[in-house]
Design an enzyme around this catalytic site. Structure first.
Site, short mmCIF file in Angstrom:
data_model
loop_
_atom_site.label_atom_id
_atom_site.label_comp_id
_atom_site.label_asym_id
_atom_site.label_seq_id
_atom_site.Cartn_x
_atom_site.Cartn_y
_atom_site.Cartn_z
CB ALA A 105 42.06 35.36 37.87
CE LYS A 106 39.66 32.29 30.64
NZ LYS A 106 38.95 33.57 30.93
NE ARG A 107 46.05 34.56 39.13
CZ ARG A 107 45.81 35.63 38.36
NH1 ARG A 107 45.31 35.49 37.15
NH2 ARG A 107 46.10 36.85 38.80
CG ASP B 109 41.72 34.75 29.09
OD1 ASP B 109 40.95 34.68 28.11
OD2 ASP B 109 41.31 34.91 30.25
#
Lengths: 299, 299
Positions: A105-107, B109
């Site tokens: 989720a690359k939060r 992303d």
């Protein structure tokens, strides 16, 4: 106290003999015909159900054969709240089948906002609980603290974006400051904090880092800088790195095999491009091929 | 063709005479008593309804008085899918009342995954459509492309994280490479691409950047590097910057006022710490104070 994520992951990888992580990237337009239904467009509840069914079918095929899966949050969010509900179903189904789950989720945020994300994905009662979460370091190491603290108390893990394998990695990650590339600064900062999520049994740390497999020398340099942090290696399979390149940052462990992380393949496995008669057969073939390649690479 | 986000935003700011953006950070434990109901914990559908009601009450108070609101996705995600459903309700309600909405989600992303996020928040038929989205530049400028392309085709905007106001900003953003700090590299890259989201009427670009208001000199340096990119300035109010500091990167526009972005205040307005008899009265007071301060600062 919960068993540390790093121990849970490495012990399963050792038992299976390969570090393959299957990515779940349910792009709408690629969902195979047997699973499609309704309008197949964002906002349509039937579409989210179709996506969930597709993912559950993947889980069923991979459950006994890999240690870990990596759902990509973007493709669930793209469907709206029904997609996020489907993501929750997929997370629960995966964990019920004994799979570990890395939610991609690359939060990244600070203070109480980062606590909000940790509450969503890493806390004890998290409504969208995963075993590990990918996070971005751009806001600094203080922004990792709420994630780290939640992961520590629940035996979960993090994979911080250090070096990605896309061309744009040169824009910031590869810039050099004080004699070190930015991704090396990230790796060093994570190495300093590795003890916070260290596994008592394997010695590996669940404060992992994303280590794109473009150049094996880079992977080895990252391993020198971060000797005990797990690696999540993307870019194997559809994105082009070989199995040997993908495990270049691994080291020989007590099992005799190379270890130190997982290697992720998504589309090459769940959307296989083969002549197999059924989607199931095609997935099985792609899975066995990836397992064989990576198993040989770590042997 | 849709009117550009930058034009829509700046024209409303000019009409109102101040650049205040109200942040919607519905932390569960701070939701005021009149709105609380049920268990008030993640996963409970009644809790998400209470959060939505609270946010709708804020929108009602601010709708005619500010140009833009900024919901923080983390606090909705923390509730699980019912929280994301509530976020959708809040986004729709805000836009129905004529407010612009910046969704603070800090996504980032590459490739088709970034397209997934763009489909969720920026596309024409996005199920969680906002007027603008915050995104992270850590993966490089190619990672911004799918967001940029979606925003361009729908008249929406982006705010890319350049300089944040937390102490950890020093870990990466403030490092110096090739004679420039990292956040300056980001600002420069965004300036080069500003034309892609330029507003025909005001000349401002909706390819904005987050410009933390810690040091006014930094804000002015960012403005020099990125002369037409809108700024989203956090850190005013509860986080401590003065109104004058917050608009240090603004420039005098055709209206005679300083312009060039918005200044965000969240908790100081929606969770006001006052002696006012009701929450409504307290919010009104906090709102009027912020509007007066920022209006004076740009006059």
């Amino acid at each position: 106290v919960a068993q540390a994520f790093a121990d849970r992951l490495i012990q399963r990888v050792r038992a299976l003999g390969h570090p393959l992580c299957v990515g779940l990237d349910p792009q709408l337009e690629r969902i195979p015909p047997p699973f499609r239904r309704g309008a197949m467009k964002p906002g349509d509840p039937e579409t989210a159900e179709a996506v969930a069914e597709f993912c559950l079918a993947v889980l069923e095929r991979v459950a006994e054969r890999v240690a870990v899966v990596k759902p990509q949050s973007a493709f669930f969010e793209a469907l709206g709240w029904t997609g996020v509900r489907a993501l929750g179903d997929v997370l629960r189904a995966a964990r019920a089948q004994g799979l570990l789950v890395i939610l991609d989720a690359k939060r990244g945020d600070i203070g109480s906002t980062a606590e909000g994300y940790a509450a969503a994905y890493l806390a004890e009662a998290a409504p969208l609980a995963a075993d590990a979460l990918t996070v971005s370091p751009w806001l600094g190491f203080d922004s990792c603290e709420p994630f780290l603290e939640a992961a520590r108390s629940t035996g979960r893990g993090l994979f911080v974006l250090a070096r990605t394998s896309n061309p744009g990695a040169r824009d910031l990650q590869e810039l050099e400051a004080s004699g070190k590339r930015l991704y090396e600064h990230v790796a060093q900062g994570l190495a300093q904090r590795a003890g916070r999520l260290a596994g008592a049994e394997t010695g590996w740390s669940g404060l992992g880092l994303v280590a794109g497999a473009t150049w094996p020398e880079e992977a080895r340099r990252l391993r020198d800088l971060a000797p005990s942090n797990l690696f999540l290696v993307p870019g194997y399979g559809a994105q082009g790195a070989s199995a040997a390149q993908a495990v270049a940052g691994f080291v020989r462990g007590s099992s005799g095999c190379l270890e130190g992380g997982v290697v992720s393949s998504s589309r090459a496995i769940v959307f296989p491009d083969t002549d197999a008669r059924t989607w199931e057969k095609a997935v099985d073939e792609a899975l066995e091929r990836a397992i064989a390649e990576l198993g040989a690479a770590v042997a």
